[in-house]
Design a protein around this motif. Structure first.
Motif: not given
Length: 356
Positions: A74, A77-79, A81-82, A86-87, A164-165, A167-168
């Motif tokens: 996780k 994944y957060k990294h 996104q930042s 992030s694609h 990456s879609e 990730l959330s």
């Protein structure tokens, strides 16, 4: 080989030189890729991470204390996104040398081809496999098949690819340690996220002695998290029984013929418990699958199955009562039989994940 926008995520706890070998092989195999390593609170591998950090395309993120594989993933994944762009096609791989670059490429390439869901790199367990690995996978595969009505060859594989879609979606899934990866598969099944499989080599180095999987504690975590998803069913059964017993006692001192009181009690208890079951799913109560009733195809099947269950259960209780002349005995035999039939149907009549 080239694969655009690939990022390989490696959660690592007390890794050895096998992780450095993997980094080197990845850079030899791929023309370009990013490698995101999460140091999950290691205390004895500073020199390994220092060498890894020297590699140009390596990104190192660190936990101050060990939080578990799920939390490490996780964090990665957060990294991602930042990051400014992030694609990515995201591939998770283990740090212990079990995943070869060519298999990482196979999994990433197949995702790049279908651009949908989660792709698993699945081992086949055909040759010599350490007992704890075979036992763990066989058992969790059985439980997953029973609970989720789907066959997955290797549900403990750490080699996975997705876009990456998702990730959330991945970040929101419960679990901090090894149970997290199983929870991902369960949630994918519940939310109709496609799960595909690609055959990969089965590699165990030195009998898998570098693995930090704790056979009893982590296996318990995995099983506990899987069983929570049957809570709506268990609650439904309990409500059904309570209403049936209550109505039988309510009709006991009336002039209504006993066989009709059994029939009415059976129909009423099944209808009310079924409505309660649908409510739990609709609102996501007690781990109910709130996505079930939002998908038209599944909703029709679910409602049809519910109606059939009400009719079958009520008539079976009534017929058994005429045979055994005992309302509670008839109810017990009927419900136990229907549960066994449902479990067998879930186990033997199940779809397989797409295996390439």
């Amino acid at each position: 080989m080239a694969l655009n926008e690939l990022i390989v995520v490696i959660p690592a706890y007390e890794p050895n030189n096998l992780m450095l070998d993997l980094i080197e092989k990845l850079n030899q195999y791929f023309e370009s890729c990013k490698i995101l390593i999460v140091n999950d609170g290691s205390t004895k591998a500073d020199h390994i991470f220092a060498k890894a950090k020297e590699v140009e395309n390596v990104i190192l993120v660190e936990h101050e204390v060990n939080k578990g594989k799920g939390e490490a993933l996780k964090t990665a994944y957060k990294h991602i996104q930042s990051m400014e762009d992030s694609h990515y096609i995201i591939v998770t791989a283990d740090a212990d040398g079990q995943h070869r670059p060519e298999d990482i490429f196979k999994v990433a390439s197949y995702y790049d081809e279908i651009k949908k869901g989660v792709v698993l790199g699945s081992r086949q367990f055909e040759n010599e496999v350490p007992f704890r690995s075979r036992f763990g996978n066989d058992t969790t595969r059985f439980l997953y098949r029973l609970i989720n009505n789907k066959i997955i060859t290797d549900n403990q594989t750490g080699l996975r690819a997705f876009g990456s879609e998702l990730l959330s979606f991945m970040i929101d899934i419960d679990g901090s340690r090894y149970e997290y990866e199983m929870n991902v598969l369960v949630e994918c099944s519940r939310q109709d996220v496609l799960i595909s499989e690609v055959k990969i080599a089965t590699v165990y180095i030195n009998n898998n002695e570098s693995s930090h999987f704790r056979p009893f504690r982590d296996f318990y975590r995995i099983c506990k998290n899987m069983f929570k998803y049957v809570l709506p069913t268990l609650i439904t059964i309990i409500i059904n029984l309570i209403i049936f017993i209550g109505m039988i006692f309510m009709f006991k001192n009336t002039s209504l013929d006993v066989k009709y009181s059994v029939l009415i009690s059976g129909i009423t208890s099944c209808c009310i418990s079924s409505i309660f079951n649908m409510t739990m799913h609709y609102f996501g109560l007690f781990y109910g699958n709130k996505y079930l009733l939002k998908l038209k195809v599944k909703r029709r099947k679910y409602l049809a199955l519910g109606a059939l269950s009400v009719v079958a259960s009520s008539l079976t209780v009534f017929a058994l009562f005429l045979l055994v002349d005992n309302a509670f005995g008839a109810k017990g035999i009927s419900d136990a039989t229907l549960i066994i039939i449902t479990l067998l149907a879930n186990y033997f009549i199940v779809p397989k994940a797409k295996l390439k």
